[in-house]
Scaffold this motif. Sequence first.
Motif, PDB file in Angstrom:
ATOM      1  N   ARG A  26      14.477 -15.148   0.544  1.00  0.00           N
ATOM      2  CA  ARG A  26      13.573 -15.959   1.360  1.00  0.00           C
ATOM      3  C   ARG A  26      12.646 -15.074   2.186  1.00  0.00           C
ATOM      4  O   ARG A  26      11.803 -15.564   2.899  1.00  0.00           O
ATOM      5  N   ARG A  27      12.818 -13.773   2.084  1.00  0.00           N
ATOM      6  CA  ARG A  27      11.986 -12.866   2.869  1.00  0.00           C
ATOM      7  C   ARG A  27      11.141 -11.942   2.008  1.00  0.00           C
ATOM      8  O   ARG A  27      10.471 -11.070   2.524  1.00  0.00           O
ATOM      9  N   ILE A  28      11.179 -12.101   0.709  1.00  0.00           N
ATOM     10  CA  ILE A  28      10.470 -11.194  -0.189  1.00  0.00           C
ATOM     11  C   ILE A  28       8.974 -11.203   0.099  1.00  0.00           C
ATOM     12  O   ILE A  28       8.356 -10.158   0.295  1.00  0.00           O
ATOM     13  N   PHE A  29       8.373 -12.375   0.114  1.00  0.00           N
ATOM     14  CA  PHE A  29       6.929 -12.439   0.320  1.00  0.00           C
ATOM     15  C   PHE A  29       6.554 -12.299   1.789  1.00  0.00           C
ATOM     16  O   PHE A  29       5.420 -11.965   2.102  1.00  0.00           O
ATOM     17  N   LYS A  30       7.518 -12.493   2.669  1.00  0.00           N
ATOM     18  CA  LYS A  30       7.270 -12.195   4.085  1.00  0.00           C
ATOM     19  C   LYS A  30       7.025 -10.696   4.243  1.00  0.00           C
ATOM     20  O   LYS A  30       6.073 -10.278   4.906  1.00  0.00           O
ATOM     21  N   ARG A  31       7.899  -9.906   3.623  1.00  0.00           N
ATOM     22  CA  ARG A  31       7.724  -8.447   3.669  1.00  0.00           C
ATOM     23  C   ARG A  31       6.460  -8.023   2.930  1.00  0.00           C
ATOM     24  O   ARG A  31       5.732  -7.143   3.381  1.00  0.00           O
ATOM     25  N   LEU A  33       3.740  -9.702   2.491  1.00  0.00           N
ATOM     26  CA  LEU A  33       2.572 -10.064   3.297  1.00  0.00           C
ATOM     27  C   LEU A  33       2.347  -9.055   4.416  1.00  0.00           C
ATOM     28  O   LEU A  33       1.205  -8.635   4.666  1.00  0.00           O
ATOM     29  N   ALA A  34       3.410  -8.606   5.056  1.00  0.00           N
ATOM     30  CA  ALA A  34       3.291  -7.594   6.101  1.00  0.00           C
ATOM     31  C   ALA A  34       2.771  -6.277   5.523  1.00  0.00           C
ATOM     32  O   ALA A  34       1.927  -5.612   6.137  1.00  0.00           O
ATOM     33  N   GLN A  35       3.231  -5.929   4.334  1.00  0.00           N
ATOM     34  CA  GLN A  35       2.747  -4.708   3.691  1.00  0.00           C
ATOM     35  C   GLN A  35       1.284  -4.848   3.282  1.00  0.00           C
ATOM     36  O   GLN A  35       0.505  -3.903   3.435  1.00  0.00           O
ATOM     37  N   MET A  36       0.917  -6.005   2.772  1.00  0.00           N
ATOM     38  CA  MET A  36      -0.476  -6.237   2.357  1.00  0.00           C
ATOM     39  C   MET A  36      -1.423  -6.120   3.549  1.00  0.00           C
ATOM     40  O   MET A  36      -2.540  -5.624   3.406  1.00  0.00           O
ATOM     41  N   ASP A  37      -0.971  -6.556   4.707  1.00  0.00           N
ATOM     42  CA  ASP A  37      -1.808  -6.475   5.900  1.00  0.00           C
ATOM     43  C   ASP A  37      -2.076  -5.028   6.304  1.00  0.00           C
ATOM     44  O   ASP A  37      -3.064  -4.748   6.974  1.00  0.00           O
ATOM     45  N   ARG A  38      -1.196  -4.121   5.895  1.00  0.00           N
ATOM     46  CA  ARG A  38      -1.363  -2.706   6.248  1.00  0.00           C
ATOM     47  C   ARG A  38      -2.128  -1.912   5.195  1.00  0.00           C
ATOM     48  O   ARG A  38      -2.479  -0.759   5.424  1.00  0.00           O
ATOM     49  N   VAL A  39      -2.360  -2.497   4.030  1.00  0.00           N
ATOM     50  CA  VAL A  39      -3.065  -1.796   2.953  1.00  0.00           C
ATOM     51  C   VAL A  39      -4.573  -1.976   3.144  1.00  0.00           C
ATOM     52  O   VAL A  39      -5.063  -3.099   3.207  1.00  0.00           O
ATOM     53  N   ASN A  42      -9.799  -0.567   0.349  1.00  0.00           N
ATOM     54  CA  ASN A  42     -10.201   0.466  -0.611  1.00  0.00           C
ATOM     55  C   ASN A  42      -9.008   1.072  -1.355  1.00  0.00           C
ATOM     56  O   ASN A  42      -9.189   1.928  -2.209  1.00  0.00           O
ATOM     57  N   GLN A  43      -7.793   0.634  -1.049  1.00  0.00           N
ATOM     58  CA  GLN A  43      -6.592   1.054  -1.771  1.00  0.00           C
ATOM     59  C   GLN A  43      -5.915  -0.169  -2.397  1.00  0.00           C
ATOM     60  O   GLN A  43      -4.700  -0.345  -2.332  1.00  0.00           O
ATOM     61  N   ALA A  44      -6.721  -1.007  -3.009  1.00  0.00           N
ATOM     62  CA  ALA A  44      -6.246  -2.286  -3.532  1.00  0.00           C
ATOM     63  C   ALA A  44      -5.157  -2.131  -4.595  1.00  0.00           C
ATOM     64  O   ALA A  44      -4.345  -3.036  -4.766  1.00  0.00           O
ATOM     65  N   GLU A  45      -5.128  -0.991  -5.285  1.00  0.00           N
ATOM     66  CA  GLU A  45      -4.072  -0.786  -6.282  1.00  0.00           C
ATOM     67  C   GLU A  45      -2.693  -0.818  -5.614  1.00  0.00           C
ATOM     68  O   GLU A  45      -1.721  -1.261  -6.216  1.00  0.00           O
ATOM     69  N   ARG A  46      -2.621  -0.356  -4.379  1.00  0.00           N
ATOM     70  CA  ARG A  46      -1.356  -0.449  -3.627  1.00  0.00           C
ATOM     71  C   ARG A  46      -0.986  -1.914  -3.396  1.00  0.00           C
ATOM     72  O   ARG A  46       0.195  -2.272  -3.405  1.00  0.00           O
ATOM     73  N   GLY A  47      -1.977  -2.749  -3.165  1.00  0.00           N
ATOM     74  CA  GLY A  47      -1.730  -4.181  -3.009  1.00  0.00           C
ATOM     75  C   GLY A  47      -1.161  -4.791  -4.278  1.00  0.00           C
ATOM     76  O   GLY A  47      -0.261  -5.637  -4.228  1.00  0.00           O
ATOM     77  N   LEU A  48      -1.689  -4.346  -5.422  1.00  0.00           N
ATOM     78  CA  LEU A  48      -1.126  -4.812  -6.695  1.00  0.00           C
ATOM     79  C   LEU A  48       0.333  -4.387  -6.822  1.00  0.00           C
ATOM     80  O   LEU A  48       1.177  -5.169  -7.251  1.00  0.00           O
ATOM     81  N   ALA A  49       0.623  -3.144  -6.427  1.00  0.00           N
ATOM     82  CA  ALA A  49       2.000  -2.643  -6.501  1.00  0.00           C
ATOM     83  C   ALA A  49       2.926  -3.449  -5.593  1.00  0.00           C
ATOM     84  O   ALA A  49       4.068  -3.751  -5.968  1.00  0.00           O
ATOM     85  N   VAL A  50       2.443  -3.804  -4.413  1.00  0.00           N
ATOM     86  CA  VAL A  50       3.242  -4.609  -3.476  1.00  0.00           C
ATOM     87  C   VAL A  50       3.582  -5.957  -4.110  1.00  0.00           C
ATOM     88  O   VAL A  50       4.740  -6.408  -4.069  1.00  0.00           O
ATOM     89  N   MET A  51       2.591  -6.598  -4.718  1.00  0.00           N
ATOM     90  CA  MET A  51       2.831  -7.912  -5.329  1.00  0.00           C
ATOM     91  C   MET A  51       3.761  -7.792  -6.540  1.00  0.00           C
ATOM     92  O   MET A  51       4.642  -8.628  -6.728  1.00  0.00           O
TER      93      MET A  51
END
Length: 125
Positions: A26-31, A33-39, A42-51
């Motif tokens: 129940r916390r997977i996308f909560k975490r 989302l918090a990681q996405m907010d820090r990416v 210009n480092q969108a590939e990291r966002g893909l990795a997070v998802m």
Amino acid sequence: AALGMALLTGAYLAYGYGFFPSWPKRRIFKRALAQMDRVPENQAERGLAVMHHAFNQLNGQPLFKHKLAMFYQTHPEYRNAAEHIAWFFDLSNRALFGGQAISGEDWDKLKALCCLCREIECGRR
């Protein structure tokens, strides 16, 4: 009676926000989302990795586009986001394997998908 109601309300809110460690999914996308907010954008590939990491955690194994039908069988609550999830896998393939740059619009859609998955995770969708 008031104390009992306060405890029940607190437990309900804790459950809704995914604070019970016995329900880590129940916390997977909560975490995420918090990681996405820090990416930075210009480092969108990291966002893909997070998802990808979030979907893999939820699935219990690596998830690929050709296995989405099985994913929806075990996680039917995510069927409402099927179009968005398929878009994510297409974007990922184009960006990671086709060398296509991720646009600002794609970045916004990626963050919106993470928010949508968080709402589904919390039972709000």
